[in-house]
Design a protein around this motif. Structure first.
Motif, PDB file in Angstrom:
ATOM      1  N   ARG A   2      50.144  13.282  59.049  1.00 43.46           N
ATOM      2  CA  ARG A   2      50.409  12.909  57.661  1.00 43.46           C
ATOM      3  C   ARG A   2      51.867  12.532  57.414  1.00 43.46           C
ATOM      4  O   ARG A   2      52.214  12.099  56.315  1.00 43.46           O
ATOM      5  CB  ARG A   2      49.997  14.045  56.728  1.00 43.46           C
ATOM      6  N   HIS A   3      52.719  12.665  58.424  1.00 40.95           N
ATOM      7  CA  HIS A   3      54.128  12.313  58.285  1.00 40.95           C
ATOM      8  C   HIS A   3      54.439  10.939  58.880  1.00 40.95           C
ATOM      9  O   HIS A   3      55.595  10.520  58.904  1.00 40.95           O
ATOM     10  CB  HIS A   3      55.002  13.369  58.960  1.00 40.95           C
ATOM     11  N   SER A   4      53.438  10.234  59.370  1.00 39.08           N
ATOM     12  CA  SER A   4      53.660   8.923  59.978  1.00 39.08           C
ATOM     13  C   SER A   4      54.223   7.948  58.944  1.00 39.08           C
ATOM     14  O   SER A   4      53.893   8.021  57.751  1.00 39.08           O
ATOM     15  CB  SER A   4      52.350   8.378  60.542  1.00 39.08           C
ATOM     16  N   LEU A   5      55.050   7.033  59.396  1.00 37.65           N
ATOM     17  CA  LEU A   5      55.700   6.092  58.492  1.00 37.65           C
ATOM     18  C   LEU A   5      55.121   4.685  58.593  1.00 37.65           C
ATOM     19  O   LEU A   5      54.816   4.060  57.580  1.00 37.65           O
ATOM     20  CB  LEU A   5      57.206   6.062  58.774  1.00 37.65           C
ATOM     21  N   GLU A   6      54.974   4.160  59.819  1.00 37.80           N
ATOM     22  CA  GLU A   6      54.520   2.779  59.980  1.00 37.80           C
ATOM     23  C   GLU A   6      53.112   2.592  59.430  1.00 37.80           C
ATOM     24  O   GLU A   6      52.846   1.676  58.659  1.00 37.80           O
ATOM     25  CB  GLU A   6      54.578   2.376  61.456  1.00 37.80           C
ATOM     26  N   ASN A   7      52.204   3.461  59.836  1.00 36.24           N
ATOM     27  CA  ASN A   7      50.848   3.483  59.283  1.00 36.24           C
ATOM     28  C   ASN A   7      50.665   4.838  58.615  1.00 36.24           C
ATOM     29  O   ASN A   7      51.004   5.864  59.192  1.00 36.24           O
ATOM     30  CB  ASN A   7      49.799   3.313  60.382  1.00 36.24           C
ATOM     31  N   ARG A   8      50.103   4.853  57.431  1.00 34.04           N
ATOM     32  CA  ARG A   8      49.930   6.144  56.770  1.00 34.04           C
ATOM     33  C   ARG A   8      48.789   6.095  55.754  1.00 34.04           C
ATOM     34  O   ARG A   8      48.408   5.019  55.278  1.00 34.04           O
ATOM     35  CB  ARG A   8      51.219   6.604  56.090  1.00 34.04           C
ATOM     36  N   VAL A   9      48.281   7.274  55.448  1.00 42.68           N
ATOM     37  CA  VAL A   9      47.231   7.411  54.452  1.00 42.68           C
ATOM     38  C   VAL A   9      47.591   8.548  53.504  1.00 42.68           C
ATOM     39  O   VAL A   9      48.385   9.428  53.842  1.00 42.68           O
ATOM     40  CB  VAL A   9      45.852   7.705  55.088  1.00 42.68           C
ATOM     41  N   THR A  10      47.004   8.525  52.331  1.00 42.95           N
ATOM     42  CA  THR A  10      47.090   9.659  51.412  1.00 42.95           C
ATOM     43  C   THR A  10      45.670  10.072  51.042  1.00 42.95           C
ATOM     44  O   THR A  10      44.747   9.242  51.030  1.00 42.95           O
ATOM     45  CB  THR A  10      47.873   9.313  50.130  1.00 42.95           C
ATOM     46  N   PHE A  11      45.526  11.357  50.752  1.00 48.23           N
ATOM     47  CA  PHE A  11      44.236  11.899  50.339  1.00 48.23           C
ATOM     48  C   PHE A  11      44.313  12.343  48.881  1.00 48.23           C
ATOM     49  O   PHE A  11      45.335  12.853  48.420  1.00 48.23           O
ATOM     50  CB  PHE A  11      43.849  13.098  51.210  1.00 48.23           C
ATOM     51  N   ARG A  12      43.212  12.169  48.180  1.00 54.37           N
ATOM     52  CA  ARG A  12      43.091  12.610  46.785  1.00 54.37           C
ATOM     53  C   ARG A  12      41.690  13.161  46.582  1.00 54.37           C
ATOM     54  O   ARG A  12      40.708  12.484  46.843  1.00 54.37           O
ATOM     55  CB  ARG A  12      43.345  11.438  45.841  1.00 54.37           C
ATOM     56  N   ARG A  13      41.626  14.412  46.181  1.00 49.72           N
ATOM     57  CA  ARG A  13      40.342  15.069  45.960  1.00 49.72           C
ATOM     58  C   ARG A  13      39.454  15.027  47.199  1.00 49.72           C
ATOM     59  O   ARG A  13      38.235  14.892  47.116  1.00 49.72           O
ATOM     60  CB  ARG A  13      39.627  14.446  44.755  1.00 49.72           C
ATOM     61  N   GLY A  14      40.112  15.090  48.370  1.00 47.54           N
ATOM     62  CA  GLY A  14      39.393  15.143  49.625  1.00 47.54           C
ATOM     63  C   GLY A  14      38.937  13.816  50.182  1.00 47.54           C
ATOM     64  O   GLY A  14      38.314  13.757  51.244  1.00 47.54           O
ATOM     65  N   TRP A  15      39.254  12.723  49.505  1.00 46.93           N
ATOM     66  CA  TRP A  15      38.897  11.378  49.952  1.00 46.93           C
ATOM     67  C   TRP A  15      40.172  10.607  50.289  1.00 46.93           C
ATOM     68  O   TRP A  15      41.228  10.845  49.701  1.00 46.93           O
ATOM     69  CB  TRP A  15      38.140  10.628  48.854  1.00 46.93           C
ATOM     70  N   ILE A  16      40.062   9.646  51.200  1.00 48.02           N
ATOM     71  CA  ILE A  16      41.207   8.770  51.462  1.00 48.02           C
ATOM     72  C   ILE A  16      41.440   7.918  50.220  1.00 48.02           C
ATOM     73  O   ILE A  16      40.554   7.205  49.753  1.00 48.02           O
ATOM     74  CB  ILE A  16      40.957   7.892  52.697  1.00 48.02           C
ATOM     75  N   PRO A  38      38.362   7.348  63.855  1.00 43.35           N
ATOM     76  CA  PRO A  38      39.097   6.488  64.804  1.00 43.35           C
ATOM     77  C   PRO A  38      40.481   6.078  64.316  1.00 43.35           C
ATOM     78  O   PRO A  38      41.338   5.712  65.117  1.00 43.35           O
ATOM     79  CB  PRO A  38      38.175   5.273  64.968  1.00 43.35           C
ATOM     80  N   LEU A  39      40.717   6.141  63.006  1.00 42.21           N
ATOM     81  CA  LEU A  39      42.036   5.756  62.489  1.00 42.21           C
ATOM     82  C   LEU A  39      43.116   6.733  62.923  1.00 42.21           C
ATOM     83  O   LEU A  39      44.304   6.390  62.931  1.00 42.21           O
ATOM     84  CB  LEU A  39      41.983   5.658  60.969  1.00 42.21           C
ATOM     85  N   ALA A  40      42.723   7.947  63.325  1.00 40.71           N
ATOM     86  CA  ALA A  40      43.692   8.946  63.789  1.00 40.71           C
ATOM     87  C   ALA A  40      44.394   8.503  65.063  1.00 40.71           C
ATOM     88  O   ALA A  40      45.481   9.001  65.381  1.00 40.71           O
ATOM     89  CB  ALA A  40      43.005  10.286  64.003  1.00 40.71           C
ATOM     90  N   ASP A  41      43.812   7.560  65.813  1.00 42.57           N
ATOM     91  CA  ASP A  41      44.476   7.037  67.010  1.00 42.57           C
ATOM     92  C   ASP A  41      45.703   6.208  66.649  1.00 42.57           C
ATOM     93  O   ASP A  41      46.565   5.970  67.498  1.00 42.57           O
ATOM     94  CB  ASP A  41      43.505   6.173  67.824  1.00 42.57           C
ATOM     95  N   TYR A  42      45.791   5.767  65.398  1.00 38.40           N
ATOM     96  CA  TYR A  42      46.900   4.915  64.964  1.00 38.40           C
ATOM     97  C   TYR A  42      47.799   5.591  63.938  1.00 38.40           C
ATOM     98  O   TYR A  42      48.877   5.085  63.627  1.00 38.40           O
ATOM     99  CB  TYR A  42      46.345   3.603  64.375  1.00 38.40           C
ATOM    100  N   ILE A  43      47.327   6.710  63.382  1.00 40.97           N
ATOM    101  CA  ILE A  43      48.134   7.480  62.435  1.00 40.97           C
ATOM    102  C   ILE A  43      48.132   8.911  62.936  1.00 40.97           C
ATOM    103  O   ILE A  43      47.176   9.669  62.715  1.00 40.97           O
ATOM    104  CB  ILE A  43      47.569   7.396  61.007  1.00 40.97           C
TER     105      ILE A  43
END
Length: 319
Positions: free
Chosen positions: A85-99, A77-82
């Motif tokens: 992967r280039h989003s600026l206001e809301n963004r996430v990073t992944f490491r080893r396949g996990w957020i 559901p977070l994809a509705d707000y981000i």
């Protein structure tokens, strides 16, 4: 979920830096056609210092393709707000396949709900909440509801860093607008790093019980020398190795009190820039802290925020 997958995930939660288990988990998912398995494999490969520049380029390309193609399933559901992967206001990073980290620009109850239902959060290490959605009184929006909903994140065993307000400058160093943040922060007892940029927060916020805290950054608390007394008696103070107090209206009196307590122990970094110190207070701190930053000192006559408060003590409340 199979018993083996559940066991691998439980092992990773207990030992998030166990590369062998990450590899086994990635292989397990890949063998079953789960694209997240390949993402884990690719991101682990990118950590390998033996990879050539050409290999790293190809791996980065593949990493981007996997994230773009499977963004919605990875975020839920977070994809509705981000959006991507280039989003600026809301963004996430992944490491080893996990957020690994989440940054939310303007928090509302809908976004908070989406976040707590997001998959792949078990190894989340960092959360940044820049601010709440602006709202005048009487609109029916209760900012505390969004924060209350996010308290469940405190149950994530690997969350180590929490930031309230912007402290890195990508939002113009915007402070968090709700000073009543204490109850929310108190939930996160496992933190090692806490960054707070909050106007009008009470010094009592520093009574938080966070025994593992090592890094504390405070901006715009503006509690003056009184706040130093709270800080020195905080349960976590003796465990800190990095302390930043910006725009705190700290004077030489507070600096001397801080220096007295630091005489028997040393911080790796003490940053007291943007306060009201003179050379007297700075010298006192330099005598007990080898790595001291004390740039851009102000006075009540040159502190723009202080002068604005004197001219408008109500802070431009909604009409």
């Amino acid at each position: 979920m199979t018993p083996l997958q559940a066991q691998l995930e439980a092992d990773l939660v207990r030992a998030p830096d166990d590369l062998a288990t990450h590899m086994a988990y990635g292989d397990y998912l890949a063998e079953r056609g789960d694209p997240r398995g390949e993402l884990i494999q690719v991101q682990l490969a990118l950590e390998d210092p033996e990879r050539t520049p050409e290999q790293r380029f190809d791996l980065h390309q593949r990493e981007g393709e996997l994230l773009d193609r499977h963004w919605r399933s990875l975020l839920g559901p977070l994809a509705d707000y981000i959006a991507d992967r280039h989003s600026l206001e809301n963004r996430v990073t992944f490491r080893r396949g996990w957020i690994d980290s989440i940054r939310l620009g303007l928090l509302g109850i809908e976004l908070a709900e989406a976040l707590v239902h997001t998959p792949n959060l078990s190894l989340l290490r960092s959360v940044r909440l820049v601010d709440l959605i602006p709202h005048p009184p009487g609109t029916g929006f209760d900012p505390d509801l969004a924060l209350i909903r996010l308290q469940s994140l405190s149950q994530l065993p690997n969350l180590r860093s929490l930031s309230i307000g912007d402290h890195e400058g990508d939002a113009g160093l915007r402070p968090f607008s709700d000073p009543e943040i204490g109850e929310f922060v108190h939930c996160f007892r496992q933190l090692e790093e806490l960054n707070l940029n909050i106007v009008g927060a009470e010094p009592s916020l520093l009574s938080i019980q966070i025994p593992a805290l090592r890094v504390l950054r405070l901006d715009r608390f503006r509690f003056g020398d009184t706040g130093v007394d709270w800080l020195l008696t905080a349960p976590f103070f003796t465990s800190l190795h990095t302390l930043q107090v910006w725009n705190g209206r700290l004077t030489d009196t507070g600096a001397r009190a801080l220096a007295r307590h630091l005489h028997t122990r040393s911080l790796k970094l003490l940053d007291v820039s943007f306060n009201w110190l003179t050379s007297t207070g700075i010298d006192a701190l330099e005598s007990v802290c080898k790595n001291l930053r004390a740039e851009y000192q102000l006075t009540p006559e040159t502190d723009v925020d202080f002068l604005a408060e004197q001219a408008d003590p109500y802070g431009g409340d909604w009409e």
